[in-house]
Design an enzyme around this catalytic site. Structure first.
Site, PDB file in Angstrom:
ATOM      1  N   HIS A  13       0.821  -1.211   0.000  1.00 21.43           N
ATOM      2  CA  HIS A  13       0.000   0.000   0.000  1.00 21.43           C
ATOM      3  C   HIS A  13       0.850   1.254   0.000  1.00 21.43           C
ATOM      4  O   HIS A  13       0.427   2.314   0.440  1.00 21.43           O
ATOM      5  CB  HIS A  13      -0.968   0.003   1.192  1.00 21.43           C
ATOM      6  N   GLY A  14       2.108   1.108  -0.427  1.00 21.84           N
ATOM      7  CA  GLY A  14       2.939   2.273  -0.676  1.00 21.84           C
ATOM      8  C   GLY A  14       3.534   2.958   0.535  1.00 21.84           C
ATOM      9  O   GLY A  14       3.826   4.150   0.481  1.00 21.84           O
TER      10      GLY A  14
END
Ligand code: FES
Lengths: 662, 187
Positions: B152-153
Site C-alpha cells: 500500500h505504498g
C-alpha cells in the site's frame, strides 16, 4: 408451517430467540421436565458418562491434531514433541489415550445394563440397533486412532486388522489394497487413517443424536422393565437425574484422572514406544484390551475366512437381539434363569478376552472354543427357546408400587462386571519362553508420591555422556531439556557448546557444522542407522530416549541388564561376539558390559560402584522417558482431591433433591 | 434433614431451602471451576511450544555485505533486514529533524554506538505485514532511499522510519548485539 412459536419464557431475549427457533423449549422439554422413571439405579449413569467421554475425546483430539504430523517420517517424533514440548501436551495426550479405554469401559457397562434390564426389547429395538452401530463406529475410530502414534503396535495392529479383509474370497485382496493405498501399510495409509479418525467422531455424534432422539420417543427403560403407568412413576429429568449423573461423572472423572496421572501407560503396550519398523514384528502382538474378546473369537477358529466371519458376526448378531430374545419380560429381575445365563454369557465374553490375551496354545485354544461356542449358542439357541420355556416371576403393578427390592443383585452385578474387567487387564500375555524374573529395585521416582532424585539423574546423565552416548542416541531429548534435572542454564550452554552439531548448509551449499546450542537435539553417535549397524556387528544400538517405557517393567529391566553380566555357564554355547547376561531374553546380548565398578568418577564424591552407576543411569533414563512424571503425579493428587470434594458436594445435593422422592 | 419429606413440591424442592441453595451454589461454582480447569491446558497448548521458544537466536556474519547492500535472514520465522549503509545514507538518517518524522525517533536510538553503518530491522511493514522492498541496490527504495512497501505504498527512510503512507510506526528493531565487528547475534 409459518408463524412464530409460542414461547413462554420470562427473559425477553430468550423469548425472542425461542419464538423464532425453539431450542430453549426443546431443551426444556427433553432435558428439563422430561418425565423419567424414578427408579433408576447408578447403571443409568453410563449413557451420560459415555456422552461426557465423547465430548472430551473430541476436544482433546482437536488440540492434539494441531501438533500431530500424519507422515510416517514424522508421526512418532511429533507425538514426542507433543509429550515434551507443547504446553500441557502430555496431559492432553494422556487424557486422549486413556480416554479410549474409558470410553469402552463405560460403553461396555452401558451395554450390559441394556442386556440385563432388557432395554433392547419392544419398543426400543431401533434405539438398541443404533447403539450397536455406535459400538462399531467406536471400534473403527479407536483402531485408526491407535495407528496414529506410529509405534510398533500401531503398525502391526494396522497390518493385522486390515489383513482381516483379505479373508474374503475374490474381493478380499482388492479391499486390502484399497484400504492401504499401496501394497503395504505405509504413508498413504497413515494419512487416510488420520483423516478418517478425525471424521468418525463427528459421524458418531450424529448417530448418538439419533440414539438419544429415539430414546426420547420411547422413554427410558428402568430396572423393573415395566412401562410407566402414571405420572407418579416419573420425576422430571432436571434436577433429579442431572444431579445423579453429576455424582457419577465426578467419580468417573476421578478414575480417569487416576489413570492419566498415575498409570498413563498401564493399559498401553510397551512396544508402542518403539517406532514402527515394517521389517520386524514384535514378539507378542496383542490388541488393546477392548478388542481382546473379538480377537479371542478370531483365534478360536482354525479357518481364516470362518474366523473373520465369526468375529464380525459376534457383533452384527446383536442387531437381531430384540428378535432373538422371545421373552416379553424385560428385566432380568423377573427371569430367574435368564438372570443367571446373562451373567454366564457376559463371563464367556470376558473369558474370550482373557483367551485373546494369551498365545493360542494348549488350554487357551480349548477354552476359547468353549467360550465362543456358548457366546453364539446363547444368542442363537438359548434366548429364542428360553423365552418360550421360562416362567417369569410376577411383575410388580407399577414403578411407584414395586414388590421386589433387588439391592443385592445390583451390587453383585456391579462387582462381577468390575472384577471381570479388572481381571482381563491383570492377565498380561504370558511368555512362552522361560520366565525371567527381574529383581525389583527401590526407585526414587516410584509410587504416587515419588519424585525423580535430581542429583542421581545428573550423575546418570554423566554416565550417559561418557559411556552410553558412544553407541546410543537419545534423539528426542534436547540439551535445553536438562533444566528438568536441575542443570543450570550456564552449564547447559557449556555442555551443548562442547558438542559439534550439523548446522544446515553454508552459503556455498555445503553441509556445515558448529558448536551446539541448548536448542539442539542430543547428538547421535552415528550418522544414520546403517552406519550404526555397520560399526556394531550388525546390531543396532536402540535409541534410549524412551527405553524405560519401551520395555515391560522398564526401570527394573534396564537395571537388571546393566548389572546382569556374568560368565556364561559351561553348558551354554555362546555365539561369536555375544555376551552372557542373566536377565536378557535368551541370555545372549550383543552389547559388551558397559558399566563396571569405577567406570566413571563422580564430582560429588558418590561411590562409583556398578550398583550406583546403574541406579543413576536408570534414574536419568526414567526421567528422560517421562520428563513430566513429577509434575504429572503432583497434578494428579490435586485433581483427584478436587474431584473428590466435588463428588461429596454433588452427592449431598443429590440427597437433598431426592429426599422428597425416597 | 435428609429425612424431612414434609411439604415438598413436584420439582423436588424440600422444606429446607437454605442448605440446598448453598449446596447448589457450591456445586455450580465447583463445576464452573472444573470447566475452566479443563479449558486452561487446552488453550495454553496453543501458545508457542518449548522448541519454538528455544530457537530464539541467530548469528549473522556481516563481512560479505557490501556498503549499500542489505540481506534478509530469518529469525523466529520473521524476515530480518541487515543493511550496510553508505556514509550518505547514515548522514541522511542522522540529519532528519523530528518534525519531519511521523513516528519521531533518532537514528542513534535505532543503531548501536560505534556501528552506525549497520541497520538491523524486523522487515515487516507496520501497516499490514507485507515485506518492504529495498535491500538490493536495484530495488525500489522510495523517496527517502530506505524501503518501499509494495502493498500500500508505505515509504521508510534509511533508518527504517516511516515517512509516508499508511503504516503507523517505524520498522521495529529486533534485540541484537555485536559479537565482534563483523558478527551480530539476533535474539
Ligand atoms: S502492508 Fe505495507 S503498506 Fe500496507
Amino acid at each position: 408451517m409459518a408463524g412464530l412459536h409460542k414461547s413462554e419464557f420470562a427473559n425477553p431475549v430468550i423469548n425472542w430467540v425461542d419464538s423464532r427457533l425453539p431450542i430453549f423449549t426443546m431443551m426444556q422439554k427433553e432435558y428439563g421436565v422430561f418425565p423419567t422413571p424414578k427408579n433408576f439405579n447408578y447403571f443409568w449413569n453410563f449413557g451420560a458418562l459415555a456422552m461426557v467421554t465423547l465430548v472430551l475425546m473430541i476436544v482433546t483430539g482437536i488440540f492434539l491434531a494441531m501438533n500431530y504430523q500424519p507422515n510416517t517420517e514424522l508421526a512418532f517424533g511429533s507425538v514426542q514433541h507433543i509429550m515434551r514440548d507443547v504446553n500441557f501436551g502430555w496431559l492432553i495426550r494422556y487424557v486422549h489415550q486413556n480416554g479410549a479405554s474409558m470410553f469402552f469401559m463405560v460403553t461396555y457397562i452401558h451395554i450390559f445394563r441394556g442386556l440385563y434390564y432388557g432395554s433392547y426389547k419392544a419398543p426400543r429395538e431401533l434405539l438398541w440397533m443404533l447403539g450397536v452401530i455406535i459400538l462399531l463406529l467406536m471400534m473403527a475410530t479407536a483402531f485408526m486412532g491407535y495407528v496414529l502414534p506410529w509405534g510398533q503396535m500401531s503398525y502391526w495392529g494396522a497390518t493385522v486388522i486390515t489383513n482381516l479383509f483379505s479373508a474374503f474370497p475374490v474381493v478380499g485382496p482388492k479391499i486390502v489394497t484399497l484400504l492401504w493405498g499401496g501394497f503395504s501399510v505405509d504413508n498413504p495409509t497413515l494419512n487416510r487413517f488420520f483423516a478418517l479418525h478425525y471424521l468418525m467422531p463427528f459421524v458418531l455424534v450424529g448417530v448418538v443424536f439419533l440414539h438419544v432422539a429415539a430414546l426420547h420417543i420411547t422413554g427410558s427403560n428402568n430396572p423393573l422393565g415395566i412401562d410407566v403407568k402414571s405420572p407418579q412413576d416419573t420425576v422430571p429429568f432436571h434436577p433429579f437425574y442431572t444431579i445423579k449423573d453429576s455424582v457419577g461423572m465426578c467419580v468417573f472423572l476421578m478414575i480417569w484422572a487416576g489413570f492419566v496421572c498415575f498409570a498413563p501407560n498401564l493399559l498401553g503396550d510397551a512396544n508402542n514406544f518403539i517406532p514402527a519398523n515394517p521389517l520386524q514384528t514384535p514378539a507378542d502382538i496383542v490388541p488393546e484390551w477392548y478388542f481382546l474378546p473379538y480377537y479371542g473369537i478370531l483365534r478360536s477358529v482354525p479357518n481364516k475366512l470362518l474366523g473373520v466371519c465369526m468375529m464380525f458376526a459376534s457383533i452384527l448378531l446383536l442387531l437381531a437381539l430384540p428378535w432373538l430374545d422371545t421373552s416379553k419380560v424385560r428385566s432380568a429381575r423377573f427371569r430367574p434363569i435368564f438372570r443367571i445365563l446373562v451373567f454366564v454369557w457376559c463371563a464367556t465374553f470376558v473369558g474370550l478376552g482373557i483367551c485373546g490375551a494369551h498365545k493360542p496354545e494348549g488350554i487357551w485354544v480349548i477354552l476359547s472354543r468353549l467360550f465362543a461356542f456358548y457366546y453364539f449358542a446363547h444368542l442363537l439357541v438359548v434366548l429364542p427357546i428360553l423365552g418360550k420355556l421360562e416362567r417369569p416371576l410376577p411383575l410388580p403393578e407399577s414403578i411407584s408400587n414395586p414388590v421386589v427390592r433387588a439391592a443385592l443383585a445390583r451390587s453383585v452385578a456391579v462387582a462381577a462386571i468390575v472384577a471381570a474387567l479388572l481381571g482381563v487387564q491383570s492377565l498380561s500375555p504370558a511368555h512362552a519362553e522361560e520366565e525371567i524374573v527381574l529383581p525389583a529395585q527401590k526407585w526414587s521416582f516410584a509410587g504416587v508420591f515419588g519424585t525423580v532424585d535430581l542429583a542421581s539423574a545428573q550423575r546418570g546423565f554423566q554416565i550417559y555422556s561418557e559411556v552410553c552416548a558412544n553407541c546410543h542416541s537419545m534423539k528426542y531429548l534436547h540439551y535445553r531439556d536438562l533444566a528438568g534435572i536441575g542443570v543450570e542454564p550456564g552449564q547447559i550452554k557449556a555442555i551443548a557448546a562442547a558438542v559439534t552439531v550439523p548446522q544446515g548448509t553454508n552459503d556455498e551449499g555445503e553441509a556445515k557444522e558448529g558448536p551446539g546450542t541448548p536448542a539442539d537435539q542430543f547428538r547421535s553417535p552415528f550418522a544414520n542407522d546403517k552406519q550404526a549397524r555397520a560399526r556394531n556387528n550388525g546390531a543396532l544400538p536402540p535409541d534410549l530416549s524412551l527405553m524405560v517405557n519401551a520395555r515391560e517393567d522398564g526401570a527394573n529391566h534396564v537395571y537388571a541388564i546393566l548389572t546382569g553380566y556374568a560368565d556364561a555357564p559351561s553348558t551354554m554355547k555362546m555365539q561369536d561376539g555375544m555376551n552372557y547376561n542373566k536377565y536378557f531374553p535368551g541370555h545372549q546380548i550383543a552389547m559388551p558390559q558397559p558399566l563396571r565398578d569405577g567406570q566413571v568418577t563422580y564430582a560429588d564424591g558418590t561411590p562409583n560402584t556398578l550398583d550406583q552407576e546403574a541406579r543413576d543411569v536408570v534414574t536419568f533414563l526414567s526421567w528422560a522417558a517421562n520428563p513430566e512424571q513429577t509434575e504429572r503425579k503432583q497434578l494428579g493428587i490435586r485433581v483427584i482431591l478436587y474431584l473428590g470434594f466435588m463428588a461429596c458436594v454433588t452427592y449431598a445435593l443429590k440427597r437433598k433433591i431426592w429426599a422428597a422422592v425416597h | 434433614m435428609a429425612h424431612s419429606t414434609a411439604s415438598t413440591d413436584t420439582h423436588g424442592h424440600p422444606a429446607d431451602p437454605s442448605k440446598r441453595d448453598m449446596l447448589e451454589l457450591l456445586a455450580g461454582a465447583s463445576a464452573a471451576l472444573l470447566g475452566a480447569g479443563i479449558a486452561w491446558p487446552l488453550v495454553s497448548s496453543m501458545n508457542p511450544a518449548k522448541d519454538v521458544l528455544a530457537l530464539s537466536s541467530v548469528e549473522v556474519d556481516l563481512a560479505p555485505i557490501a556498503a549499500g547492500q542489505g540481506i534478509v535472514v530469518s529469525w523466529q520465522g520473521k524476515p530480518i533486514f541487515v543493511r550496510h549503509r553508505t556514509p550518505e545514507e547514515v548522514k541522511a538518517a542522522q540529519d532528519a529533524k523530528p518534525s519531519e518524522l511521523n513516528d519521531p525517533q533518532s537514528d542513534a536510538a535505532r543503531t548501536k554506538p560505534g556501528h552506525e553503518t549497520w541497520m538491523v530491522l524486523i522487515g515487516i511493514c507496520t501497516h499490514l505485514g507485507c515485506i518492504p522492498l529495498g535491500n538490493k541496490a536495484t530495488d525500489v527504495r522510495g523517496e527517502w532511499g530506505g524501503w518501499f512497501c509494495p502493498c500500500h505504498g508505505s515509504q521508510y527512510d534509511t533508518s527504517g522510519r516511516i515517512r509516508k503512507g499508511p503504516a503507523p510506526t517505524n520498522l521495529a528493531v529486533p534485540p541484537y548485539a555485536f559479537e565482534s565487528d563483523s558478527k551480530i547475534k539476533i535474539g
